[in-house]
Write an enzyme that holds these catalytic residues in place. Structure first.
Site, PDB file in Angstrom:
ATOM      1  N   SER A 306     -20.599  57.625 -35.390  1.00  0.00           N
ATOM      2  CA  SER A 306     -19.696  57.528 -36.537  1.00  0.00           C
ATOM      3  C   SER A 306     -19.960  56.227 -37.277  1.00  0.00           C
ATOM      4  CB  SER A 306     -18.240  57.567 -36.085  1.00  0.00           C
ATOM      5  OG  SER A 306     -17.842  56.315 -35.541  1.00  0.00           O
ATOM      6  N   ASP A 307     -19.540  56.142 -38.517  1.00  0.00           N
ATOM      7  CA  ASP A 307     -19.483  54.846 -39.169  1.00  0.00           C
ATOM      8  C   ASP A 307     -18.224  54.130 -38.665  1.00  0.00           C
ATOM      9  OD1 ASP A 307     -20.005  52.679 -40.822  1.00  0.00           O
ATOM     10  OD2 ASP A 307     -20.478  53.916 -42.555  1.00  0.00           O
TER      11      ASP A 307
END
Length: 764
Positions: A306-307
């Site tokens: 994920s960011d």
């Protein structure tokens, strides 16, 4: 592929050899050929069976380092209550797979020692960082480097950055950013390669190869690359960062997917999910993107991360009701590792216990993390990149600083140069350096650099004074601040300009005006600086404008009226020397715009590869009821691919090997370029095509190839390009790559909107 009854004359042709050609040419083909991941070594595979569910969730949890390095605390804070001792406790308990943006080899050494001596399973930690455009040696921001139109230069700077980062204990970089950016208002375009798909693909692959080196990821000088942000992050509505994206699947496949396919084909083992939603589904929970396309269609077997808090943001998006649901949605969609939220550690054990997340999916993600650590050589030697002595010896070396200077000079785009004002002589001229960017250790390295500093960079005034014969002939006057006037600033600047033979005026954006969360509603030089430019121009002293920017700008007449204008971006550690090299002709300008400069902010998003519409304005004056703004034509102020050199290059003598491109054949396109000027010229010759009539409307031009040519005064050379049928593929109505027979136009030209020399051929 099925025949479209509405277009039988064209669609019926797509069969047999044509269909095979489209499949072979697809970048996905290269990915599927390497899709099968190697099994884990037995001793590592045995760890999966021995782990508790909590320890497995720990392997999927990445956090910002509490003992942070450089600017990391401001860019990616570790979070309230985070401490280094607390993270050491998590390491001992198997609750952490690694940290990012930490404080170098000493920090990494302490954490890795805790993992290898005090944790139950002795699984090595992974150390990551944002190495976007350099480590301690800072190179030009990626958008600037893309202006070089030289993927090999990008590979070299990424290789140097990766080696420096590895010397500091870093295993994994969150780069390259391969988002196509076509709206100048979006600040994060500074991290990418601009608006063009071909240039984006080439730069993406080059940077992956550079970060990872040539000897495999176990090489102590290699770092793993991460292609980001998947996908269409740069297409946010209104150019607003994090904003919603609503584009067609065809646009995804033609514009936004190809740079990711190129990065993965070059060997990137990780992908980062983007913040934005696409057609109502956030990318972090988009199983079509992360599973159907990335895994099943492309065959990607690597790790998806994920960011920063991307899974947590599913709640604010309105997709998830709470943290637990956000965890389930992101994980089942295909996000293997959670960055910073801590959600996976908190909620995956219970989700697995209650059967809402299959245990097999958990093990699959853990194996991907362990596989990355194996590939990086961490199970063989967890300390292979952690060496304080090497960290001291292998950063900011003379070689890396020389490369930074070279890359900087080769990233500067000369927009205009009337009466050959540039290059300046090194002696005999009084030079007035004016503007907020001519001196001082600020706004040199650009946004999104965690470990380099402006304090270690060289400014323009220092470089100019060191290059001229008499430093006393150089005056320095700020004239204004970046966003506000200075008391007496304009009067002082006018006096300096009148006393000089030439003015070099440096204006534009501060580095914190570009980058993440720095969308601008008006992409202009701030008004106090424009007032300064107007005042200096009234003195009549010949004027050179240097534009400091991380994006395309709409330029005011005060800037456009200068005799010479150059885009100098943010060039890094050797910013000043690189600009001085260009000003005084030590290096001829050779870069080209990777983004179109719009005529006004309201024209954004503007990009050269747009459609004609059903009502294009014909050549000549603006006509009513045609596709243009009231104020100006639908073209760029300075188009993609534009850039001057110190020579004067003309194009002539277009020739095609045939007027028809038949199945299995290639078409050779030749043109002559000649330097009529008195200085050597470094020209980027560009090949564009347009499919005149297709079953899906095509852009008015598409870049298909480019070549750099160096010409001495009076020299002429023939440039040759080869076009094949797979260069003409597009995404058809059935959303598959295809080719169709018909007429094509082509241009060999110095920019996307220049005529150069042009002709046509038939695809048959």
């Amino acid at each position: 592929m099925t025949q479209d009854a509405s277009r039988p004359s064209r669609r019926a042709w797509l069969m047999g050899a044509g269909a095979t050609l489209a499949w072979v040419a697809s970048p996905a083909r290269a990915l599927l050929a390497q899709a099968a991941a190697a099994p884990l070594p037995d001793e590592v595979e045995s760890l999966v069976a021995r782990m508790t569910v909590e320890e497995k969730a720990g392997q999927l949890t990445l956090m910002a380092a509490a003992w942070a390095g450089g600017a990391a605390t401001a860019l990616n804070p570790a979070g309230a209550g985070a401490s280094f001792e607390g993270q050491l406790r998590d390491v001992r308990r198997g609750r952490l797979t690694g940290v990012f943006n930490g404080n170098g080899a000493v920090m990494a050494q302490r954490m890795q020692r805790a993992a290898m001596t005090q944790s139950r399973l002795k699984i090595p930690l992974l150390f990551a960082a944002d190495i976007i455009h350099g480590f301690r040696t800072v190179f030009p921001v990626p958008l600037a480097e893309a202006a070089s139109f030289d993927p090999e230069l990008a590979r070299r700077t990424a290789r140097a950055a990766g080696a420096e980062a590895a010397a500091s204990g870093i295993d994994w970089t969150f780069a390259p950013m391969v988002d196509i950016a076509r709206d100048a208002r979006w600040g994060r375009g500074v991290e990418g390669a601009g608006e063009d798909v071909l240039l984006g693909r080439l730069m993406a692959a080059a940077r992956v190869r550079g970060f990872q080196g040539e000897n495999g990821l176990a090489d102590p000088r290699a770092v793993a690359a991460c292609a980001k942000h998947f996908v269409a992050y740069g297409a946010g509505e209104g150019g607003l960062d994090y904003n919603s994206v609503d584009v067609s699947e065809r646009t995804l496949r033609e514009v936004y997917f190809p740079p990711f396919e190129a990065a993965l084909a070059a060997g990137a083992p990780t992908v980062m999910a983007s913040f934005n939603e696409i057609s109502g589904v956030p990318a972090t929970a988009n199983d079509w993107l992360l599973t159907d396309v990335l895994r099943r269609e492309w065959g990607f077997g690597g790790l998806v991360v994920s960011d920063y808090t991307g899974d947590e943001e599913l709640i604010a998006h309105g997709l998830a009701a709470d943290a637990r649901e956000a965890t389930r949605l992101a994980f089942l969609a295909g996000v293997d590792m959670s960055m910073q939220s801590g959600f996976y550690l908190k909620h995956l054990p219970d989700l697995v216990a209650k059967g809402e997340v299959p245990a097999a999916r958990l093990d699959e993600a853990v194996r991907r993390v362990l596989a990355l650590k194996v590939t990086l050589g961490l199970f063989d030697d967890p300390f292979r990149r952690i060496d304080p002595a090497r960290e001291r010896a292998e950063v900011r070396t003379p070689a890396t600083l020389a490369l930074a200077r070279e890359a900087g000079a080769r990233s500067i785009v000369l927009l205009k140069n009337e009466e050959q004002l540039l290059p300046l002589p090194r002696a005999g001229k009084r030079i007035a350096l004016i503007g907020p960017f001519v001196s001082g250790q600020h706004d040199l390295i650009g946004p999104w650099n965690v470990y380099g500093t402006d304090a270690d960079a060289t400014d323009l005034a220092t470089a100019v004074r060191s290059m001229v014969a008499d430093a006393a002939q150089v005056s320095v006057t700020p004239g204004s601040a970046i966003l506000a006037p200075l008391p007496g600033g304009i009067a002082a600047a006018e006096a300096a300009a009148r006393a000089a033979d030439v003015v070099v005026l440096a204006v534009g954006e501060a580095q914190d005006m570009s980058g993440e969360a720095q969308s601008r509603s008006a992409v202009v030089v701030p008004e106090p600086q424009l007032a300064l430019a107007r005042a200096v121009a009234t003195t009549g002293t010949p004027l050179v404008v240097l534009l400091r920017t991380g994006r395309a700008l709409a330029l005011d007449d005060a800037v456009l009226g200068a005799r010479a204008v150059a885009v100098t971006w943010f060039l890094g550690s050797q910013d000043g020397p690189a600009i001085a090299d260009m000003l005084f002709g030590r290096v001829a300008p050779s870069a080209r715009l990777p983004v179109s400069f719009p005529r006004a902010t309201g024209q954004s998003p503007y990009y050269y590869a747009h459609k004609s519409t059903g009502r294009p304005n014909p050549p000549g004056p603006l006509q009513p009821f045609k596709a243009h703004y009231r104020e100006f034509e639908q073209s760029a102020l300075f188009p993609f691919g534009h850039g001057l050199t110190y020579g004067d290059v003309v194009y002539s003598d277009l020739s095609l090997s045939s007027d028809r491109l038949a199945p299995g054949d290639a078409l050779t396109v030749r043109a002559t370029v000649m330097n009529r000027g008195h200085h050597p010229a470094d020209e980027v010759v560009q090949l564009y095509v347009h499919d005149v009539a297709a079953s899906v409307t095509r852009p008015i031009r598409e870049l298909k190839a480019f070549q750099r040519v160096t010409l001495s005064p009076g020299e002429r050379k023939t440039v040759s390009f080869t076009l094949r049928r797979d260069d003409l593929l597009f995404v058809g109505r059935d959303l598959k790559r295809m080719v169709e027979p018909g007429a094509f136009r082509l241009w060999v030209a110095p920019s996307a909107e220049a005529e150069g020399v042009n002709g046509s051929f038939m695809l048959g």
